[in-house]
Design a protein around this motif. Structure first.
Motif, PDB file in Angstrom:
ATOM      1  N   LYS A   1      27.027  49.042  61.020  1.00  0.00           N
ATOM      2  CA  LYS A   1      26.242  49.829  60.067  1.00  0.00           C
ATOM      3  C   LYS A   1      26.256  49.184  58.684  1.00  0.00           C
ATOM      4  O   LYS A   1      25.211  49.077  58.038  1.00  0.00           O
TER       5      LYS A   1
ATOM      6  N   GLN B   1      13.601  49.684  59.242  1.00  0.00           N
ATOM      7  CA  GLN B   1      14.394  50.874  58.939  1.00  0.00           C
ATOM      8  C   GLN B   1      14.394  51.854  60.117  1.00  0.00           C
ATOM      9  O   GLN B   1      15.419  52.459  60.432  1.00  0.00           O
ATOM     10  N   TRP B   2      13.238  52.008  60.747  1.00  0.00           N
ATOM     11  CA  TRP B   2      13.133  52.899  61.910  1.00  0.00           C
ATOM     12  C   TRP B   2      14.056  52.439  63.037  1.00  0.00           C
ATOM     13  O   TRP B   2      14.795  53.243  63.611  1.00  0.00           O
TER      14      TRP B   2
ATOM     15  N   ALA C   1      17.950  52.779  61.713  1.00  0.00           N
ATOM     16  CA  ALA C   1      18.454  54.133  61.468  1.00  0.00           C
ATOM     17  C   ALA C   1      18.396  55.027  62.698  1.00  0.00           C
ATOM     18  O   ALA C   1      19.317  55.824  62.937  1.00  0.00           O
ATOM     19  N   LYS C   2      17.349  54.885  63.502  1.00  0.00           N
ATOM     20  CA  LYS C   2      17.156  55.827  64.602  1.00  0.00           C
ATOM     21  C   LYS C   2      17.835  55.393  65.897  1.00  0.00           C
ATOM     22  O   LYS C   2      18.205  56.246  66.725  1.00  0.00           O
ATOM     23  N   TYR C   3      18.009  54.073  66.093  1.00  0.00           N
ATOM     24  CA  TYR C   3      18.514  53.622  67.389  1.00  0.00           C
ATOM     25  C   TYR C   3      19.755  52.727  67.297  1.00  0.00           C
ATOM     26  O   TYR C   3      20.712  52.929  68.038  1.00  0.00           O
TER      27      TYR C   3
ATOM     28  N   PRO D   1      23.061  54.593  65.437  1.00  0.00           N
ATOM     29  CA  PRO D   1      23.690  55.585  66.314  1.00  0.00           C
ATOM     30  C   PRO D   1      24.406  54.970  67.515  1.00  0.00           C
ATOM     31  O   PRO D   1      25.387  55.528  68.013  1.00  0.00           O
TER      32      PRO D   1
ATOM     33  N   SER E   1       8.521  49.605  72.715  1.00  0.00           N
ATOM     34  CA  SER E   1       9.311  49.963  71.540  1.00  0.00           C
ATOM     35  C   SER E   1      10.743  49.450  71.668  1.00  0.00           C
ATOM     36  O   SER E   1      11.343  49.001  70.687  1.00  0.00           O
TER      37      SER E   1
END
Length: 363
Positions: free
Chosen positions: A19, A42-43, A46-48, A51, A83
């Motif tokens: 991170k 960023q998508w 941050a989203k995949y 986490p 994706s």
């Protein structure tokens, strides 16, 4: 370590949480990419990625660990394979940056197995569909769509086109900027969401020919412009700012397609329509690449080849091909005396020397 410190080559290899490194990478890469690319990064992070790998040390990544994460995401079915491929590409870029900076010695993504991504169906407008679409949206947006389809412009390049960029008499337009729209939270206070920026790549800066039939439409369009236009845009909004692509799509493009019964076509497919028209005209792929502003010929050929494979030869092309085949043929069809020399006749077999089946008795 002391030697490396003295020589200025020392790298602190203490464990770095993914991170921490990924967020630092986003900060460092942001000035070097477009706003849309930065949003995509960023998508993915941050989203995949965070986490899944947030507290894992960058030095602890292994191919099998990445493959397990990859299999888990693919098994969920959402996001789709395309994706996941994008997310995987962002992870590869981050780990490659860690390798280049000396934090890891090998990029583990090099040994991660790939997966098949379903090929996206190819859509574009044929000539009658393009004509019907442009007639149904009115003069202003009809000319905008014609410029995209007949000159190969991206939507940001078309909405960023200024009147001085047009040389209507010489039938040329210079592409030297595009309009980029940012998210509200990414805009400094008091600044609009849009900004004028360089084209997507160096190849994006180009000069494009204006087809002769389009000239009269552009002239009439420029004469009809009224209202505020401080930027001198060819396609300004009512307030003189650049057009917002989502409004174009939602208010004009999609309703017109629905009325005509055309499905599956995106606004970006105007560029594929541009390539399809040049395929039908027989334009060389290299010339299409330059006019489309592709930085790599493979990008052009990926679409050019698929479209060409669907089309039949035009009359002129077929006539030229048949003329070449005629030149390649002999003056007359050669005929071997006595029939086909490739087949052994009975007489030849009778006169052939006898062969002993036992090699030891042969003299």
């Amino acid at each position: 370590m002391s030697t490396e410190i003295r020589h200025g080559t020392y790298v602190d290899r203490r464990p770095i949480p993914f991170k921490t490194f990924a967020e630092d990478w986003l900060t460092r890469s942001r000035p070097t990419v477009s706003a849309n690319t930065d949003v995509l990064h960023q998508w993915a992070v941050a989203k995949y990625l965070v986490p899944a790998f947030g507290l894992m040390a960058v030095q602890s990544f292994t191919p099998d660990r990445i493959e397990r994460w990859q299999a888990e995401v693919l098994s969920k079915g959402k996001p789709g394979p395309r994706s996941v491929q994008i997310i995987r590409g962002v992870l590869n870029t981050i780990l490659e940056d860690a390798r280049a900076k000396g934090f890891i010695f090998v990029n583990p993504m090099e040994r991660v197995r790939r997966f098949d991504v379903p090929e996206r169906e190819l859509h574009y407008l044929d000539v009658p569909q393009l004509k019907q679409l442009c007639e149904s949206v009115g003069a202003f947006y009809g000319v905008l769509f014609l410029v995209e389809a007949l000159c190969g412009l991206r939507i940001g390049e078309a909405t960023g086109l200024r009147i001085p960029d047009l040389d209507v008499e010489r039938r040329r337009m210079t592409i030297q900027r595009q309009v980029i729209w940012r998210r509200k939270k990414d805009c400094p206070p008091g600044e609009p969401r849009w900004k004028l920026a360089e084209p997507k790549s160096r190849a994006g800066r180009r000069v494009v020919e204006i087809p002769t039939p389009l000239v009269q439409f552009l002239k009439a369009h420029l004469e009809s412009l009224k209202g505020p236009n401080p930027l001198g845009l060819v396609f300004p909004s009512k307030t003189g700012t650049p057009l917002y692509p989502k409004n174009i799509r939602r208010r004009h493009f999609l309703p017109a397609l629905q009325a005509l019964g055309i499905v599956g076509v995106r606004q970006h497919d105007f560029r594929r329509t541009f390539i399809a028209l040049h395929v039908e005209a027989g334009t060389h792929p290299k010339l299409v690449q330059e006019r489309a502003g592709h930085s790599n010929i493979n990008l052009t050929m990926d679409v050019y080849g698929k479209i060409a494979g669907r089309m039949t030869l035009g009359q002129e092309q077929e006539a030229r091909f048949e003329a070449l085949t005629a030149k390649a043929l002999p003056a007359s069809v050669p005929v071997e005396p006595g029939g086909n020399s490739g087949v052994e006749t009975t007489a030849d077999a009778d006169h052939a020397p006898a062969r002993d089946s036992d090699p030891e008795t042969a003299t």
